[in-house]
Write a protein that holds these residues in place. Structure first.
Motif, short mmCIF file in Angstrom:
data_model
loop_
_atom_site.label_atom_id
_atom_site.label_comp_id
_atom_site.label_asym_id
_atom_site.label_seq_id
_atom_site.Cartn_x
_atom_site.Cartn_y
_atom_site.Cartn_z
N PRO C 18 0.82 -1.22 0.00
CA PRO C 18 0.00 0.00 0.00
C PRO C 18 0.86 1.28 0.00
O PRO C 18 0.55 2.24 -0.69
CB PRO C 18 -0.80 -0.13 1.29
CG PRO C 18 -0.87 -1.58 1.57
CD PRO C 18 0.44 -2.14 1.09
N GLU C 19 1.94 1.26 0.75
CA GLU C 19 2.82 2.45 0.82
C GLU C 19 3.34 2.79 -0.57
O GLU C 19 3.32 3.95 -0.98
CB GLU C 19 3.99 2.18 1.78
CG GLU C 19 4.93 3.35 1.99
CD GLU C 19 4.38 4.44 2.90
OE1 GLU C 19 3.37 4.18 3.60
OE2 GLU C 19 4.93 5.56 2.87
N ARG C 22 0.58 4.21 -2.55
CA ARG C 22 0.28 5.60 -2.18
C ARG C 22 1.29 6.55 -2.83
O ARG C 22 0.92 7.59 -3.35
CB ARG C 22 0.36 5.73 -0.65
CG ARG C 22 -0.17 7.03 -0.11
CD ARG C 22 -1.66 7.12 -0.20
NE ARG C 22 -2.15 8.22 0.64
CZ ARG C 22 -3.41 8.68 0.57
NH1 ARG C 22 -4.29 8.11 -0.26
NH2 ARG C 22 -3.80 9.65 1.36
N ALA C 23 2.56 6.15 -2.82
CA ALA C 23 3.61 6.99 -3.43
C ALA C 23 3.36 7.10 -4.94
O ALA C 23 3.54 8.18 -5.53
CB ALA C 23 4.98 6.37 -3.17
N VAL C 26 0.67 9.71 -5.49
CA VAL C 26 1.23 11.06 -5.36
C VAL C 26 2.00 11.41 -6.64
O VAL C 26 1.79 12.48 -7.24
CB VAL C 26 2.18 11.17 -4.13
CG1 VAL C 26 2.93 12.50 -4.12
CG2 VAL C 26 1.38 10.99 -2.84
N LEU C 57 -3.59 22.82 -0.87
CA LEU C 57 -3.03 21.60 -0.27
C LEU C 57 -4.13 20.56 -0.07
O LEU C 57 -3.95 19.38 -0.36
CB LEU C 57 -2.35 21.93 1.06
CG LEU C 57 -0.99 22.65 0.97
CD1 LEU C 57 -0.58 23.19 2.33
CD2 LEU C 57 0.07 21.72 0.41
N ILE C 60 -5.06 19.07 -3.44
CA ILE C 60 -4.07 18.06 -3.84
C ILE C 60 -4.40 16.73 -3.17
O ILE C 60 -4.37 15.67 -3.79
CB ILE C 60 -2.64 18.54 -3.50
CG1 ILE C 60 -2.22 19.64 -4.48
CG2 ILE C 60 -1.64 17.40 -3.49
CD1 ILE C 60 -0.95 20.37 -4.09
N GLY C 61 -4.76 16.82 -1.90
CA GLY C 61 -5.13 15.60 -1.18
C GLY C 61 -6.33 14.91 -1.79
O GLY C 61 -6.40 13.67 -1.84
N VAL C 64 -5.06 13.00 -4.87
CA VAL C 64 -4.32 11.78 -4.48
C VAL C 64 -5.30 10.72 -3.99
O VAL C 64 -5.15 9.54 -4.31
CB VAL C 64 -3.27 12.12 -3.40
CG1 VAL C 64 -2.66 10.84 -2.84
CG2 VAL C 64 -2.18 13.02 -3.97
N ILE D 5 8.51 10.52 4.01
CA ILE D 5 7.46 10.48 5.03
C ILE D 5 6.63 9.23 4.80
O ILE D 5 6.29 8.89 3.67
CB ILE D 5 6.59 11.76 4.92
CG1 ILE D 5 7.41 12.99 5.32
CG2 ILE D 5 5.31 11.64 5.72
CD1 ILE D 5 6.74 14.32 5.02
N GLU D 6 6.29 8.51 5.89
CA GLU D 6 5.44 7.31 5.79
C GLU D 6 4.03 7.77 5.44
O GLU D 6 3.43 8.59 6.13
CB GLU D 6 5.43 6.57 7.13
CG GLU D 6 4.60 5.27 7.10
CD GLU D 6 4.45 4.62 8.47
OE1 GLU D 6 4.06 5.29 9.44
OE2 GLU D 6 4.78 3.41 8.58
N LEU D 7 3.52 7.26 4.33
CA LEU D 7 2.22 7.72 3.84
C LEU D 7 1.06 6.87 4.38
O LEU D 7 -0.07 7.37 4.51
CB LEU D 7 2.22 7.69 2.31
CG LEU D 7 3.27 8.59 1.64
CD1 LEU D 7 3.29 8.39 0.12
CD2 LEU D 7 3.03 10.05 1.99
N ILE D 8 1.32 5.61 4.68
CA ILE D 8 0.27 4.74 5.22
C ILE D 8 0.79 4.06 6.48
O ILE D 8 1.55 3.10 6.40
CB ILE D 8 -0.19 3.70 4.18
CG1 ILE D 8 -0.71 4.41 2.92
CG2 ILE D 8 -1.25 2.78 4.77
CD1 ILE D 8 -1.24 3.49 1.86
N MET D 28 -4.29 9.35 6.82
CA MET D 28 -3.73 9.30 5.46
C MET D 28 -3.91 10.65 4.76
O MET D 28 -3.02 11.13 4.06
CB MET D 28 -4.40 8.18 4.65
CG MET D 28 -3.84 6.80 4.93
SD MET D 28 -4.85 5.47 4.22
CE MET D 28 -4.78 5.87 2.49
N ILE D 32 -0.75 13.44 3.37
CA ILE D 32 -0.53 14.02 2.03
C ILE D 32 -0.25 15.52 2.15
O ILE D 32 0.60 16.07 1.44
CB ILE D 32 -1.74 13.75 1.10
CG1 ILE D 32 -1.89 12.25 0.83
CG2 ILE D 32 -1.58 14.51 -0.23
CD1 ILE D 32 -0.69 11.57 0.20
#
Lengths: 81, 81, 81, 81, 81, 81
Positions: C18-19, C22-23, C26, C57, C60-61, C64, D5-8, D28, D32
């Motif tokens: 998942p990490e 998520r990246a 982004v 900001l 943007i969230g 994502v 940065i840890e996103l999850i 989460m 972001i």
């Protein structure tokens, strides 16, 4: 708000092709503007505003994208089963 | 609004790869701007505005994200079945 | 708009965790800003604006979040089958 | 933008309960903001703005709603199978 | 931000009827405002603003629509299986 | 906020046709405005504002599109099984 306006032309989400599904999405999004503002003269005046406003044009695109997602799912993405 | 503009190039959501699917999402979102504002000169003027406006650029990204979600689902996320 | 920019790094939505997904979300959202505004200097100038603007900001969230929904579905939510 | 940065948190979307899933969605969405604006002092300054701005608070809610939709689907809506 | 606020009343998305599901969606969206702005006096002040602002009222509706989509899916649209 | 307002007419998402489903989506989105602002006079005043504001009309369309997506899924897109 005039609620006798037809909101879904043909009363179906099923279309022969993605292109027709996309046109239906555009049409359905416009019909919500119409049912919320039934006065054609007002809508013409507003059209001259949003058609020259980048943020409004983008926001229209967001609405069509959401409508199209529904229509595409309804048509199983027009996949030959 | 000119409705004879092709809204989905190739009249299909199916693409060979995610990258092509992403490009289709970008293209489809632009075509909605075009069908809503058919005048190329106006669109060029607007482009100079939104291309330098952070909020508008972000809003474009939101539209593409929604279009891409539909295209990705249509392609079953390009998974090797 | 420069369309030769790679829109999906690795041309795949599939990630190990998942990490990483998520990246990717982004990264994909940023690449749409890039393909819409290819000029790096302009983007740097815009970054200084949106990085200090709460609404931008937050927006943007939202982008994502939508991109991640697609990536998570593509990876079947990284569930051990 | 600092991308380490840890996103999850916990690198998983799976939670024991809906409440934990909701808290993950909130976390989460904040991460972001953090990865886009790594400067803690700036974020504190921004927090004082958005925490008193109705539209920004509502927009935060929209982001969390989208994140939560993904987390809820990942957990099959926490249904006892 | 106070994180000890209960985010999902009853810690479940399952409701007996669509009406209850809709009320849950409204409640869940308000609780995110609360967890982001825990000060009740500030929230009361903000309520007087957004309750008279069309765009903010519409934006609240967008949040509830997204929350409800998740709750409806969690309840399999309350279909008698 | 008055919470005794009926949020889903008929307490069901199931409709006979897409057109009825669309009308339900419009109705449900309006009822969230009502439950957030129960004062009919205020809502009338606000209606005169948003009915002449392109961005607000577009935003209403976005809400209806999301509500309709849920209703369409609930009705399995009104497909003859």
């Amino acid at each position: 708000m005039a609620d006798q306006i037809e909101l879904i032309p043909g009363n179906s989400l099923i279309t022969a092709t993605p292109e027709e599904g996309r046109a239906l999405a555009v049409k359905m999004s416009r019909l919500i503007i119409k049912v919320t503002q039934p006065d054609a003269d007002v809508r013409t005046k507003l059209r001259n505003v949003y058609a020259e406003d980048p943020m409004m044009l983008i926001a229209i695109g967001q609405t069509v994208a959401t409508e199209f997602a529904t229509i595409a799912a309804a048509n199983n993405y027009w996949q030959k089963s």
